[in-house]
Design a protein around this motif. Structure first.
Motif, PDB file in Angstrom:
ATOM      1  N   PRO A  71     -20.184  59.994 -28.646  1.00 16.56           N
ATOM      2  CA  PRO A  71     -19.344  60.318 -29.566  1.00 16.56           C
ATOM      3  C   PRO A  71     -19.684  61.706 -30.722  1.00 16.56           C
ATOM      4  O   PRO A  71     -20.831  61.903 -30.172  1.00 16.56           O
ATOM      5  N   ASP A  72     -18.970  62.161 -31.500  1.00  7.90           N
ATOM      6  CA  ASP A  72     -19.065  63.092 -32.332  1.00  7.90           C
ATOM      7  C   ASP A  72     -20.228  62.755 -33.357  1.00  7.90           C
ATOM      8  O   ASP A  72     -21.074  63.264 -33.992  1.00  7.90           O
ATOM      9  N   ASP A  73     -19.987  61.412 -33.771  1.00  4.26           N
ATOM     10  CA  ASP A  73     -20.896  60.719 -34.763  1.00  4.26           C
ATOM     11  C   ASP A  73     -21.339  59.397 -34.559  1.00  4.26           C
ATOM     12  O   ASP A  73     -20.540  58.307 -34.006  1.00  4.26           O
ATOM     13  N   GLN A  74     -22.427  59.216 -33.817  1.00  4.56           N
ATOM     14  CA  GLN A  74     -23.137  58.048 -33.172  1.00  4.56           C
ATOM     15  C   GLN A  74     -22.975  56.725 -34.210  1.00  4.56           C
ATOM     16  O   GLN A  74     -22.379  55.719 -33.756  1.00  4.56           O
ATOM     17  N   GLU A  75     -23.452  57.087 -35.415  1.00  6.93           N
ATOM     18  CA  GLU A  75     -23.411  55.790 -36.162  1.00  6.93           C
ATOM     19  C   GLU A  75     -21.940  55.117 -36.638  1.00  6.93           C
ATOM     20  O   GLU A  75     -21.738  54.146 -36.513  1.00  6.93           O
ATOM     21  N   ALA A  76     -21.152  56.147 -36.836  1.00  7.57           N
ATOM     22  CA  ALA A  76     -19.746  55.870 -37.256  1.00  7.57           C
ATOM     23  C   ALA A  76     -18.815  55.128 -36.183  1.00  7.57           C
ATOM     24  O   ALA A  76     -18.201  54.113 -36.124  1.00  7.57           O
ATOM     25  N   GLU A  77     -19.228  55.617 -34.828  1.00  6.62           N
ATOM     26  CA  GLU A  77     -18.724  55.053 -33.624  1.00  6.62           C
ATOM     27  C   GLU A  77     -19.136  53.813 -33.352  1.00  6.62           C
ATOM     28  O   GLU A  77     -18.298  52.810 -32.997  1.00  6.62           O
ATOM     29  N   VAL A  78     -20.494  53.443 -33.466  1.00 12.23           N
ATOM     30  CA  VAL A  78     -20.942  52.168 -33.340  1.00 12.23           C
ATOM     31  C   VAL A  78     -20.356  51.195 -34.323  1.00 12.23           C
ATOM     32  O   VAL A  78     -19.738  50.001 -34.009  1.00 12.23           O
ATOM     33  N   GLU A  79     -20.263  51.614 -35.508  1.00  9.52           N
ATOM     34  CA  GLU A  79     -19.705  50.549 -36.460  1.00  9.52           C
ATOM     35  C   GLU A  79     -18.225  50.401 -36.112  1.00  9.52           C
ATOM     36  O   GLU A  79     -17.786  49.226 -36.179  1.00  9.52           O
ATOM     37  N   ARG A  80     -17.530  51.495 -35.711  1.00 10.59           N
ATOM     38  CA  ARG A  80     -15.832  51.106 -35.193  1.00 10.59           C
ATOM     39  C   ARG A  80     -15.838  50.216 -34.052  1.00 10.59           C
ATOM     40  O   ARG A  80     -14.967  49.279 -33.963  1.00 10.59           O
ATOM     41  N   ILE A  81     -16.727  50.313 -33.092  1.00  8.88           N
ATOM     42  CA  ILE A  81     -16.894  49.634 -31.761  1.00  8.88           C
ATOM     43  C   ILE A  81     -17.259  47.904 -32.235  1.00  8.88           C
ATOM     44  O   ILE A  81     -16.609  47.256 -31.513  1.00  8.88           O
ATOM     45  N   LEU A  82     -18.074  48.082 -33.273  1.00  8.05           N
ATOM     46  CA  LEU A  82     -18.497  46.574 -33.393  1.00  8.05           C
ATOM     47  C   LEU A  82     -17.459  46.010 -33.858  1.00  8.05           C
ATOM     48  O   LEU A  82     -17.010  44.688 -34.006  1.00  8.05           O
ATOM     49  N   ALA A  83     -16.425  46.667 -34.929  1.00 13.12           N
ATOM     50  CA  ALA A  83     -15.396  45.857 -35.599  1.00 13.12           C
ATOM     51  C   ALA A  83     -14.383  45.782 -34.459  1.00 13.12           C
ATOM     52  O   ALA A  83     -13.436  44.777 -34.691  1.00 13.12           O
ATOM     53  N   LEU A  84     -14.298  46.369 -33.455  1.00 10.95           N
ATOM     54  CA  LEU A  84     -13.364  45.965 -32.463  1.00 10.95           C
ATOM     55  C   LEU A  84     -13.599  44.831 -31.560  1.00 10.95           C
ATOM     56  O   LEU A  84     -12.910  44.359 -30.861  1.00 10.95           O
ATOM     57  N   GLY A  85     -15.033  44.148 -31.770  1.00 11.30           N
ATOM     58  CA  GLY A  85     -15.335  43.042 -31.012  1.00 11.30           C
ATOM     59  C   GLY A  85     -16.693  43.163 -30.368  1.00 11.30           C
ATOM     60  O   GLY A  85     -16.993  42.470 -29.610  1.00 11.30           O
ATOM     61  N   ALA A  86     -17.318  44.213 -30.134  1.00  7.61           N
ATOM     62  CA  ALA A  86     -18.495  44.522 -29.651  1.00  7.61           C
ATOM     63  C   ALA A  86     -19.626  43.901 -30.370  1.00  7.61           C
ATOM     64  O   ALA A  86     -19.380  43.489 -31.449  1.00  7.61           O
ATOM     65  N   ARG A  87     -20.746  43.733 -29.575  1.00  6.26           N
ATOM     66  CA  ARG A  87     -21.833  43.215 -30.431  1.00  6.26           C
ATOM     67  C   ARG A  87     -23.073  43.952 -29.728  1.00  6.26           C
ATOM     68  O   ARG A  87     -23.163  44.625 -28.789  1.00  6.26           O
ATOM     69  N   HIS A  88     -24.031  43.884 -30.733  1.00  9.82           N
ATOM     70  CA  HIS A  88     -25.420  44.487 -30.311  1.00  9.82           C
ATOM     71  C   HIS A  88     -25.987  43.851 -29.066  1.00  9.82           C
ATOM     72  O   HIS A  88     -25.905  42.532 -28.919  1.00  9.82           O
ATOM     73  N   ALA A  89     -26.733  44.618 -28.137  1.00 13.68           N
ATOM     74  CA  ALA A  89     -27.473  44.099 -26.956  1.00 13.68           C
ATOM     75  C   ALA A  89     -28.651  44.509 -26.797  1.00 13.68           C
ATOM     76  O   ALA A  89     -29.155  45.772 -26.935  1.00 13.68           O
ATOM     77  N   ASP A  90     -29.724  43.567 -26.294  1.00 13.71           N
ATOM     78  CA  ASP A  90     -31.047  44.119 -26.295  1.00 13.71           C
ATOM     79  C   ASP A  90     -31.256  44.045 -24.394  1.00 13.71           C
ATOM     80  O   ASP A  90     -31.075  42.727 -23.917  1.00 13.71           O
ATOM     81  N   VAL A  91     -31.304  45.220 -23.915  1.00 18.72           N
ATOM     82  CA  VAL A  91     -31.712  45.484 -22.447  1.00 18.72           C
ATOM     83  C   VAL A  91     -33.132  45.652 -22.310  1.00 18.72           C
ATOM     84  O   VAL A  91     -33.468  46.313 -21.252  1.00 18.72           O
ATOM     85  N   GLY A  92     -34.078  45.657 -23.387  1.00 14.90           N
ATOM     86  CA  GLY A  92     -35.263  46.088 -23.184  1.00 14.90           C
ATOM     87  C   GLY A  92     -35.512  47.326 -23.532  1.00 14.90           C
ATOM     88  O   GLY A  92     -36.567  48.316 -23.371  1.00 14.90           O
ATOM     89  N   GLN A  93     -34.411  47.991 -24.216  1.00 10.21           N
ATOM     90  CA  GLN A  93     -34.756  49.539 -24.753  1.00 10.21           C
ATOM     91  C   GLN A  93     -35.717  49.757 -25.807  1.00 10.21           C
ATOM     92  O   GLN A  93     -35.829  51.095 -25.845  1.00 10.21           O
ATOM     93  N   GLY A  94     -36.196  48.878 -26.592  1.00  8.47           N
ATOM     94  CA  GLY A  94     -37.020  49.358 -27.549  1.00  8.47           C
ATOM     95  C   GLY A  94     -36.281  49.817 -28.749  1.00  8.47           C
ATOM     96  O   GLY A  94     -35.254  50.063 -28.645  1.00  8.47           O
ATOM     97  N   ASP A  95     -37.364  50.085 -29.745  1.00  8.64           N
ATOM     98  CA  ASP A  95     -36.746  50.706 -31.114  1.00  8.64           C
ATOM     99  C   ASP A  95     -36.748  52.160 -31.166  1.00  8.64           C
ATOM    100  O   ASP A  95     -36.434  52.832 -31.896  1.00  8.64           O
ATOM    101  N   ASP A  96     -37.328  52.892 -30.277  1.00  7.86           N
ATOM    102  CA  ASP A  96     -37.514  54.482 -30.355  1.00  7.86           C
ATOM    103  C   ASP A  96     -36.497  55.034 -29.472  1.00  7.86           C
ATOM    104  O   ASP A  96     -37.089  56.438 -29.065  1.00  7.86           O
TER     105      ASP A  96
END
Length: 121
Positions: A71-96
């Motif tokens: 996306p052009d704006d990662q934070e805004a796009e994550v929030e938009r997609i979460l509002a559409l029904g997505a959820r955060h997922a942990d696949v072992g990616q770490g915090d960094d």
């Protein structure tokens, strides 16, 4: 011999709901729909598309292939997609890491990357 990336096939428990979710995420539309297949894309002549096929069982394992969104704006796009029904997922990616891992309503993981200008950036 020439070849084109035509589509990604996604098994789906609820094809219409998953197709609607991805149409909203990508601003695409349903191009074809039958009882056992739904094809979505930007346009019927714009490759690739997503093809949702009927799958009686729900997803139970980690994806071996996933979609990356830039996306052009990662934070805004994550929030938009979460509002559409997505959820955060942990696949072992770490915090960094510079990407955010989400899962669609059926649990298929995908990444929302930081803005990109090329495939090798």
């Amino acid at each position: 011999m020439a070849v084109s990336f035509y589509s990604i096939v996604v098994p789906a428990h609820d094809m219409p709901a998953l197709a609607r979710f991805w149409c909203q995420v990508l601003d695409w539309r349903v191009l074809y729909e039958s009882d056992d297949e739904i094809v979505v894309g930007a346009d019927e002549h714009a490759y690739p598309g997503l093809c949702f096929v009927a799958e009686g069982e729900r997803k139970t394992a980690h994806n071996r292939l996933h979609i990356d969104l830039a996306p052009d704006d990662q934070e805004a796009e994550v929030e938009r997609i979460l509002a559409l029904g997505a959820r955060h997922a942990d696949v072992g990616q770490g915090d960094d890491v510079s990407w955010v891992v989400l899962a669609d309503p059926e649990g298929n993981e995908f990444c929302v990357l930081s803005p990109k200008k090329s495939l090798v950036e």
